[in-house]
Design a protein around this motif. Sequence first.
Motif, PDB file in Angstrom:
ATOM      1  N   TYR A 100       0.835  -1.200   0.000  1.00  0.00           N
ATOM      2  CA  TYR A 100       0.000   0.000   0.000  1.00  0.00           C
ATOM      3  C   TYR A 100       0.871   1.252   0.000  1.00  0.00           C
ATOM      4  O   TYR A 100       0.526   2.254  -0.615  1.00  0.00           O
ATOM      5  CB  TYR A 100      -0.940   0.000   1.210  1.00  0.00           C
ATOM      6  N   ILE A 117      -8.247   1.706   4.773  1.00  0.00           N
ATOM      7  CA  ILE A 117      -7.900   0.919   3.590  1.00  0.00           C
ATOM      8  C   ILE A 117      -8.395  -0.506   3.748  1.00  0.00           C
ATOM      9  O   ILE A 117      -9.015  -1.074   2.857  1.00  0.00           O
ATOM     10  CB  ILE A 117      -6.376   0.943   3.354  1.00  0.00           C
ATOM     11  N   LEU A 166      -7.304  -1.221  -5.225  1.00  0.00           N
ATOM     12  CA  LEU A 166      -6.446  -0.136  -4.756  1.00  0.00           C
ATOM     13  C   LEU A 166      -6.709   1.189  -5.466  1.00  0.00           C
ATOM     14  O   LEU A 166      -6.684   2.242  -4.846  1.00  0.00           O
ATOM     15  CB  LEU A 166      -4.965  -0.525  -4.910  1.00  0.00           C
TER      16      LEU A 166
END
Lengths: 134, 134
Positions: free
Chosen positions: A31, A60, A70
């Motif tokens: 990430y 997230i 994402l």
Amino acid sequence: MSDEIRRSMPLFPISIVKSLTDLSARQIRYYEEHNLVHPARSEGNRRLFSFNDVDRLLEIKALIEKGINLAGIKQVLSMQKVPDNEPMDQEQVEEIHNDLSEKELRRLLQQELHTAGRYGKSSLRQGELSRFFH
Amino acid sequence: MSDEIRRSMPLFPISIVKSLTDLSARQIRYYEEHNLVHPARSEGNRRLFSFNDVDRLLEIKALIEKGINLAGIKQVLSMQKVPDNEPMDQEQVEEIHNDLSEKELRRLLQQELHTAGRYGKSSLRQGELSRFFH
DNA sequence: TTTCTTATGTTAGTTTTCTTAACATCTCTT
DNA sequence: AAGAGATGTTAAGAAAACTAACATAAGAAA
């Protein structure tokens, strides 16, 4: 010391963040690689996460669990940060438009609406970690 | 999750505690060795400090700076933790009486009164760290 | 003064944790 | 079937933390 400064102090090593978020180190690093979080670094290059960083990872995670990819998450996160009156700076605008075409985004959100039910405020809630520390 | 649990969660490595308290690693370990703090340990035996631990170290530091030695600090800390009505357990009582004779203690406190001025509530204030995080 | 004690610094050798990079795998989408 | 996205796994190296030992400065005690 302002609250914002407190919440952005680099405090936690990745091991603690793992246990706080139930994400794997691989996920956390991935990430970061994709610019969803930006932990500070120690002198020796170890990641140091702030409360804000951990909050963000929890957001997230929640979005991931709703099946959003994402690119979609990046979109969502970049939107919630803009205060109502302050204008977005140019970079931010470009980021949003580069990351995902309008069409892609519409499809994504549609799918999200379909599979995960109503796309309400709850999924955008900030400050998850603040339930645990104050 | 109760506040007490939150405040006692093992979160910080010693490097962060150093910067939070301005104590040296040597000092922190020494205080632990002498039972003034009891940080948790990771699986691999690394110290992990909680908010409570950091608060405690800040209290210790404040007392050190007033010229009180470790025996005196131990005494002071062991006193402030006892809630008014709950009785001390036997171990606690013994600790207090073993660590320092009455006479020694009287001398210490007297010296403290003399050199560092009034020995008031301010030096016993708990939760120093809470000024920085909530 | 000399000696002892306390608190801390410093150093060495080890172990643990974290880092990046590469490759593997699984699931979707095309 | 092939490609892309997300994550797992592994290896090799670097940083951080551990313990233990020895050094030392300041005060207390003798």
